[in-house]
Design a protein around this motif. Structure first.
Motif, PDB file in Angstrom:
ATOM      1  N   SER A 234       0.806  -1.222   0.000  1.00 14.19           N
ATOM      2  CA  SER A 234       0.000   0.000   0.000  1.00 14.19           C
ATOM      3  C   SER A 234       0.838   1.272   0.000  1.00 14.19           C
ATOM      4  O   SER A 234       0.403   2.304  -0.504  1.00 14.19           O
ATOM      5  N   VAL A 235       2.056   1.223   0.554  1.00 11.20           N
ATOM      6  CA  VAL A 235       2.863   2.431   0.672  1.00 11.20           C
ATOM      7  C   VAL A 235       4.160   2.271  -0.115  1.00 11.20           C
ATOM      8  O   VAL A 235       4.882   1.297   0.060  1.00 11.20           O
TER       9      VAL A 235
ATOM     10  N   ASN B 235       0.722   6.670  -0.318  1.00  6.75           N
ATOM     11  CA  ASN B 235      -0.176   5.577   0.039  1.00  6.75           C
ATOM     12  C   ASN B 235      -1.132   5.393  -1.123  1.00  6.75           C
ATOM     13  O   ASN B 235      -2.047   6.192  -1.324  1.00  6.75           O
TER      14      ASN B 235
ATOM     15  N   SER C 279      -1.476  13.377   6.702  1.00  9.06           N
ATOM     16  CA  SER C 279      -1.917  12.660   5.514  1.00  9.06           C
ATOM     17  C   SER C 279      -2.476  13.698   4.550  1.00  9.06           C
ATOM     18  O   SER C 279      -3.493  14.340   4.827  1.00  9.06           O
TER      19      SER C 279
END
Length: 229
Positions: free
Chosen positions: A132-133, A142, A227
């Motif tokens: 995912s990252v 991400n 984020s």
């Protein structure tokens, strides 16, 4: 896969021997050599020239190559899966026509990831990233949430803390988009105060500045919670 013009290869001459007992051998590098001052320009220019030469055959890939490359990283996107598949196929064909091979594909669309997995060119192609990252130009992306995130990996501070030590750690704050500029500028201000003290590079800094730096360093860990869409 980029050959240097014959008249320019004289600037890539070198002398070499494996031991002091062997005669010196003379070499001339014929291909683009990374580490030379001109290499970044020539690497990018080679991709642009390839796009120009093949733009009638691969129009989508040619346009993508001209606008969506940063050095040797391709960062692109599309509105639909079908368009993304066209970009994937054309980019592979265009790059292969110049002797290049794109590897480590990743994106935030499972259908496209599946298509890439089923249509990879050969078994030697490196697997695309499925976690995912991933890192994109020093930033953490991400792909599931489609957000930029920041990671800070600073070891325990070594004593004594010096101007050289602090500058080394400030240099690790990589923020090409300026998204955390309010955080980075504080580090630059601390560095400015250090210069004003007149301390040498390896001279321990005083208590007040040291406390300010250690407090900033500790708070820096909070950017892990950011984020950015």
């Amino acid at each position: 896969m980029v050959r240097v013009a014959e008249e320019d290869t004289d600037y890539q001459r070198l002398l070499w021997r494996s031991s002091a007992n062997e005669p010196v051998k003379h070499y001339k590098l014929l291909r683009l050599t990374f580490g030379t001052a001109c290499a970044p320009y020539l690497a990018v220019k080679s991709l642009q020239a390839l796009a120009h030469d093949e733009k009638l055959k691969y129009p989508i890939a040619a346009k993508t190559t001209e606008t969506d490359y940063y050095m040797d990283d391709l960062l692109s996107g599309s509105e639909t899966v079908e368009e993304a598949i066209d970009i994937y196929n054309e980019m592979n064909n265009l790059m292969n026509s110049g002797g290049f091979q794109l590897q480590k594909w990743s994106n935030n669309c499972e259908a496209l990831l599946q298509y890439i997995g089923e249509n990879k060119r050969d078994d030697n192609e490196l697997p695309f990233k499925v976690n995912s990252v991933i890192k994109v130009l020093g930033l953490t992306w991400n792909r599931v949430a489609d957000t930029f995130e920041y990671t800070v990996n600073l070891p325990e501070p070594k004593q004594p803390i010096t101007k050289r030590h602090i500058l080394s750690e400030i240099a690790k704050l990589y923020d090409p988009l300026g998204l955390i500029a309010p955080v980075v500028v504080i580090a630059k201000m601390i560095m400015q105060k250090l210069w004003k003290t007149g301390l040498d590079w390896d001279e321990p800094i005083d208590g007040i500045l040291q406390a300010e730096w250690l407090r900033y360093r500790e708070n820096l860990m909070c950017i892990k919670d950011l984020s950015i869409p």
